[in-house]
Motif scaffolding. Structure first.
Motif, mmCIF file in Angstrom:
data_model
loop_
_atom_site.group_PDB
_atom_site.id
_atom_site.type_symbol
_atom_site.label_atom_id
_atom_site.label_comp_id
_atom_site.label_asym_id
_atom_site.label_seq_id
_atom_site.Cartn_x
_atom_site.Cartn_y
_atom_site.Cartn_z
ATOM 1 N N PHE A 1 -4.542 -15.309 66.239
ATOM 2 C CA PHE A 1 -3.572 -15.704 65.215
ATOM 3 C C PHE A 1 -4.059 -16.865 64.348
ATOM 4 N N THR A 2 -5.186 -17.499 64.698
ATOM 5 C CA THR A 2 -5.649 -18.650 63.919
ATOM 6 C C THR A 2 -5.978 -18.268 62.482
ATOM 7 N N GLU A 3 -6.447 -17.061 62.279
ATOM 8 C CA GLU A 3 -6.754 -16.593 60.930
ATOM 9 C C GLU A 3 -5.626 -15.737 60.358
ATOM 10 N N GLY A 4 -4.490 -15.686 61.049
ATOM 11 C CA GLY A 4 -3.366 -14.870 60.604
ATOM 12 C C GLY A 4 -2.638 -15.472 59.416
ATOM 13 N N VAL B 1 3.374 -11.801 66.510
ATOM 14 C CA VAL B 1 3.970 -13.091 66.148
ATOM 15 C C VAL B 1 3.462 -14.184 67.082
ATOM 16 N N LEU B 2 3.231 -15.351 66.520
ATOM 17 C CA LEU B 2 2.942 -16.577 67.255
ATOM 18 C C LEU B 2 3.742 -17.683 66.574
ATOM 19 N N PRO C 1 -5.251 -22.584 68.910
ATOM 20 C CA PRO C 1 -4.730 -21.624 69.885
ATOM 21 C C PRO C 1 -4.414 -22.320 71.196
ATOM 22 N N ASP C 2 -3.391 -21.837 71.881
ATOM 23 C CA ASP C 2 -2.903 -22.506 73.073
ATOM 24 C C ASP C 2 -3.056 -21.669 74.335
ATOM 25 N N GLY C 3 -3.011 -20.385 74.238
ATOM 26 C CA GLY C 3 -3.069 -19.543 75.421
ATOM 27 C C GLY C 3 -3.976 -18.353 75.194
ATOM 28 N N PRO C 4 -4.143 -17.523 76.228
ATOM 29 C CA PRO C 4 -5.017 -16.361 76.094
ATOM 30 C C PRO C 4 -4.466 -15.378 75.062
ATOM 31 N N GLY C 5 -5.329 -14.906 74.195
ATOM 32 C CA GLY C 5 -4.923 -13.941 73.179
ATOM 33 C C GLY C 5 -4.339 -14.567 71.931
#
Length: 193
Positions: free
Chosen positions: A17-20, A93-94, A9-13
């Motif tokens: 998405f890491t487990e997405g 989306v990320l 992860p790169d930013g807040p929130g």
């Protein structure tokens, strides 16, 4: 623009998405802001065909800040992560992998090959012109305050060779001519093809 490593992860929130679900989609549309005083980056619409779930459509801000630059990305593939398979959740989306064109557009200017030295010299002159312009603006403001509002008393403790009128004229000239010098030098920094 920072490119993310998958799973980091790169930013807040963004840690959600890491487990997405990973997906690969295609940029199907680029939407420009309506006419306004300040036009921001385009909004890209990404579609991905998910077997068993239909077509997902997601919306993301274009990483290229120039308005209209998203059009060159239409039809290109992107890698992204999402949490739900809801086709109406356009903000789920990320983007983890942009098209190569984005990376090339965001690379710093580093000329190589024949003419690279000349291009670097013009770039240095353009940067110096920008610094002279900024300095001219600041010095002009100080000189105007000193000459107009204090009648020159602000400069009374300076050496006798210091001439406020000459400095004011030079700083005003730098303020006016600096942008022209910058534009000329910046236009000359291209490397011959």
């Amino acid at each position: 623009m920072r490119f993310r490593r998958p799973g980091k992860p790169d930013g807040p929130g963004e840690e959600r998405f890491t487990e997405g679900y990973p997906a690969v989609g295609v940029i199907e549309d680029s939407i420009e802001d309506g006419p306004s005083e300040v036009q921001g980056p385009d909004t890209l619409v990404i579609s991905a065909d998910m077997p068993g779930h239909g077509v997902l459509r997601r919306r993301v801000t274009c990483p290229l800040s120039i308005p209209g630059s998203g059009r060159q990305l239409v039809g290109r593939a992107v890698g992204f992560r999402h949490i739900t398979h809801d086709p109406d959740d356009v903000d789920d989306v990320l983007v983890v992998r942009w098209p190569d064109a984005v990376g090339k557009a965001l690379e710093p200017f580093r000329p190589t090959g024949p003419g690279a030295g000349r291009a670097r010299a013009w770039r240095l002159l353009a940067q110096c012109s920008a610094v002279v312009t900024a300095g001219g603006v600041l010095l002009t403001a100080v000189m105007l305050i000193g000459v107009v509002f204090t009648g020159g008393e602000l400069f009374a403790d300076l050496p006798a060779w210091f001439r406020p009128g000459v400095v004011l004229t030079a700083s005003a000239a730098a303020t006016l001519l600096g942008p022209f010098a910058f534009a000329f030098c910046d236009a000359r920094k291209t490397v011959p093809g």
